[in-house]
Enzyme design. Sequence first.
Site, PDB file in Angstrom:
ATOM      1  N   ARG A  17     -34.468  53.272 -52.882  1.00  0.00           N
ATOM      2  CA  ARG A  17     -35.872  52.904 -52.782  1.00  0.00           C
ATOM      3  C   ARG A  17     -36.766  53.847 -53.585  1.00  0.00           C
ATOM      4  O   ARG A  17     -37.984  53.613 -53.649  1.00  0.00           O
ATOM      5  CB  ARG A  17     -36.321  52.988 -51.326  1.00  0.00           C
ATOM      6  CG  ARG A  17     -36.242  51.676 -50.555  1.00  0.00           C
ATOM      7  CD  ARG A  17     -36.563  52.004 -49.105  1.00  0.00           C
ATOM      8  NE  ARG A  17     -37.186  50.945 -48.393  1.00  0.00           N
ATOM      9  CZ  ARG A  17     -36.602  50.304 -47.356  1.00  0.00           C
ATOM     10  NH1 ARG A  17     -35.385  50.583 -46.995  1.00  0.00           N
ATOM     11  NH2 ARG A  17     -37.257  49.392 -46.701  1.00  0.00           N
ATOM     12  N   ARG A  27     -42.568  39.015 -36.804  1.00  0.00           N
ATOM     13  CA  ARG A  27     -41.319  39.686 -36.468  1.00  0.00           C
ATOM     14  C   ARG A  27     -41.556  40.792 -35.435  1.00  0.00           C
ATOM     15  O   ARG A  27     -40.780  40.966 -34.504  1.00  0.00           O
ATOM     16  CB  ARG A  27     -40.699  40.285 -37.741  1.00  0.00           C
ATOM     17  CG  ARG A  27     -39.400  41.013 -37.510  1.00  0.00           C
ATOM     18  CD  ARG A  27     -38.667  41.257 -38.800  1.00  0.00           C
ATOM     19  NE  ARG A  27     -39.019  42.529 -39.388  1.00  0.00           N
ATOM     20  CZ  ARG A  27     -38.553  42.979 -40.553  1.00  0.00           C
ATOM     21  NH1 ARG A  27     -37.741  42.236 -41.267  1.00  0.00           N
ATOM     22  NH2 ARG A  27     -38.910  44.144 -41.017  1.00  0.00           N
ATOM     23  N   ARG A  71     -41.025  44.828 -31.948  1.00  0.00           N
ATOM     24  CA  ARG A  71     -41.289  46.051 -32.721  1.00  0.00           C
ATOM     25  C   ARG A  71     -42.784  46.317 -32.604  1.00  0.00           C
ATOM     26  O   ARG A  71     -43.570  46.109 -33.542  1.00  0.00           O
ATOM     27  CB  ARG A  71     -40.925  45.849 -34.201  1.00  0.00           C
ATOM     28  CG  ARG A  71     -39.448  45.679 -34.449  1.00  0.00           C
ATOM     29  CD  ARG A  71     -39.153  46.025 -35.904  1.00  0.00           C
ATOM     30  NE  ARG A  71     -37.910  45.462 -36.345  1.00  0.00           N
ATOM     31  CZ  ARG A  71     -37.473  45.557 -37.603  1.00  0.00           C
ATOM     32  NH1 ARG A  71     -38.180  46.179 -38.513  1.00  0.00           N
ATOM     33  NH2 ARG A  71     -36.331  45.037 -37.958  1.00  0.00           N
ATOM     34  N   LYS A 101     -34.595  40.908 -46.689  1.00  0.00           N
ATOM     35  CA  LYS A 101     -33.443  41.656 -47.210  1.00  0.00           C
ATOM     36  C   LYS A 101     -32.296  41.731 -46.208  1.00  0.00           C
ATOM     37  O   LYS A 101     -31.154  41.452 -46.556  1.00  0.00           O
ATOM     38  CB  LYS A 101     -33.829  43.106 -47.548  1.00  0.00           C
ATOM     39  CG  LYS A 101     -34.708  43.299 -48.743  1.00  0.00           C
ATOM     40  CD  LYS A 101     -34.807  44.782 -49.107  1.00  0.00           C
ATOM     41  CE  LYS A 101     -35.360  45.653 -47.995  1.00  0.00           C
ATOM     42  NZ  LYS A 101     -36.783  45.446 -47.694  1.00  0.00           N
ATOM     43  N   ARG A 126     -46.668  50.182 -45.388  1.00  0.00           N
ATOM     44  CA  ARG A 126     -45.293  50.018 -45.894  1.00  0.00           C
ATOM     45  C   ARG A 126     -45.295  49.222 -47.197  1.00  0.00           C
ATOM     46  O   ARG A 126     -44.503  49.497 -48.098  1.00  0.00           O
ATOM     47  CB  ARG A 126     -44.408  49.349 -44.828  1.00  0.00           C
ATOM     48  CG  ARG A 126     -44.105  50.293 -43.675  1.00  0.00           C
ATOM     49  CD  ARG A 126     -43.328  49.614 -42.574  1.00  0.00           C
ATOM     50  NE  ARG A 126     -42.022  49.166 -43.008  1.00  0.00           N
ATOM     51  CZ  ARG A 126     -41.261  48.317 -42.328  1.00  0.00           C
ATOM     52  NH1 ARG A 126     -41.679  47.822 -41.195  1.00  0.00           N
ATOM     53  NH2 ARG A 126     -40.081  47.975 -42.788  1.00  0.00           N
TER      54      ARG A 126
HETATM   55  P1  AMP Z   1     -35.929  48.784 -43.434  1.00  0.00           P
HETATM   56  O1  AMP Z   1     -35.390  48.179 -42.185  1.00  0.00           O
HETATM   57  O2  AMP Z   1     -34.974  48.717 -44.579  1.00  0.00           O
HETATM   58  O3  AMP Z   1     -37.276  48.248 -43.799  1.00  0.00           O
HETATM   59  O4  AMP Z   1     -36.128  50.344 -43.140  1.00  0.00           O
HETATM   60  C1  AMP Z   1     -36.941  50.780 -42.078  1.00  0.00           C
HETATM   61  C2  AMP Z   1     -37.480  52.170 -42.372  1.00  0.00           C
HETATM   62  O5  AMP Z   1     -36.397  53.085 -42.539  1.00  0.00           O
HETATM   63  C3  AMP Z   1     -38.301  52.282 -43.648  1.00  0.00           C
HETATM   64  O6  AMP Z   1     -39.651  51.911 -43.459  1.00  0.00           O
HETATM   65  C4  AMP Z   1     -38.145  53.767 -43.950  1.00  0.00           C
HETATM   66  O7  AMP Z   1     -38.964  54.554 -43.114  1.00  0.00           O
HETATM   67  C5  AMP Z   1     -36.708  54.023 -43.559  1.00  0.00           C
HETATM   68  N1  AMP Z   1     -35.810  53.782 -44.709  1.00  0.00           N
HETATM   69  C6  AMP Z   1     -34.875  52.800 -44.858  1.00  0.00           C
HETATM   70  N2  AMP Z   1     -34.238  52.895 -46.034  1.00  0.00           N
HETATM   71  C7  AMP Z   1     -34.784  53.966 -46.667  1.00  0.00           C
HETATM   72  C8  AMP Z   1     -34.579  54.575 -47.933  1.00  0.00           C
HETATM   73  N3  AMP Z   1     -33.678  54.085 -48.810  1.00  0.00           N
HETATM   74  N4  AMP Z   1     -35.315  55.665 -48.237  1.00  0.00           N
HETATM   75  C9  AMP Z   1     -36.210  56.166 -47.378  1.00  0.00           C
HETATM   76  N5  AMP Z   1     -36.479  55.627 -46.183  1.00  0.00           N
HETATM   77  C10 AMP Z   1     -35.776  54.537 -45.816  1.00  0.00           C
END
Ligand code: AMP
Length: 189
Positions: free
Chosen positions: A83, A122, A128, A8, A139
Site C-alpha cells: 500500500r 458495511r 464496525r 478487495k 481512509r
Molecule cells: P483493510 O481491511 O485491508 O482495509 O485494512 C484495514 C486496516 O489495516 C487499514 O486501514 C490499515 O490501518 C491496516 N492495513 C492493512 N493493510 C495495510 C498495509 N499494507 N499497510 C499499512 N496498513 C495496513
Amino acid sequence: MGPPGAGKGTQAKIIADRLSVPAISTGDIFRANVAEQTPLGLKAKSFMDVGDYVPDDITNGMVRERIAEDDAADGFLLDGYPRTVAQVEVLDDALAAAGRSLDAVIVLTVSDEELVQRLLKRADVEGRGDDTEEVLRHRQDVFHEQTEPLISVYEDRGVLMRVDGIGTVEEVSARVFAELDRVRGERAR
Ligand code: AMP
C-alpha cells in the site's frame, strides 16, 4: 489493489479459491491480532482506529514471514498489500530473494461517493461501529495519497489490470477472470 470498500477482500477470496492459493490479507491479519490483543495487535490498533496505515516496519515484517510459509510456496494472492512505495520495495526484494515475481496486479476501480456509501452500510451490517464517516473519508484520502501512486508503478511494469468494481460480486469476479484469461492468452503467444 483498490480503495477501501472497493471489494478487495471479497474478490481476493474468490480469486484465491479459484487459483488454489492462499489469500493473504494484511487487514485480516491485523484485525485478528487486535481481537486477540497480541503485541502486534496492540501496536496496530491505534493506527487502524483513526484510518491511518500501520507503519511500514510492522507491516513489512509480518508479510515477509507470511509469504515464506509452506502454503504460499506455489503462489499467493496479496489483499491490501503493498500500500506504500516503501512496501513495494520490500516486496520486490523479498520476491527477488526467493526467485519469484508478481504475475498480475489487479486494481478495482470505484468512485469515492459509491465507496463511502458502501462502507457506511458495511459498518452498519458488520457492526464496525468505529467506521464513522470521518474515519472512512480519511481512509479514502490516505489511499489517494499513499497507495494510488503505486498504480503507475505497476502499470509501468506491464502487470497492471484495471477492473470496474461496480456491480454484483459475481459480475466483478467474472470481469477479473476474463481479464486474467485475456492476459494469460497474450503472454502465451
Ligand atoms: P483493510 O481491511 O485491508 O482495509 O485494512 C484495514 C486496516 O489495516 C487499514 O486501514 C490499515 O490501518 C491496516 N492495513 C492493512 N493493510 C495495510 C498495509 N499494507 N499497510 C499499512 N496498513 C495496513
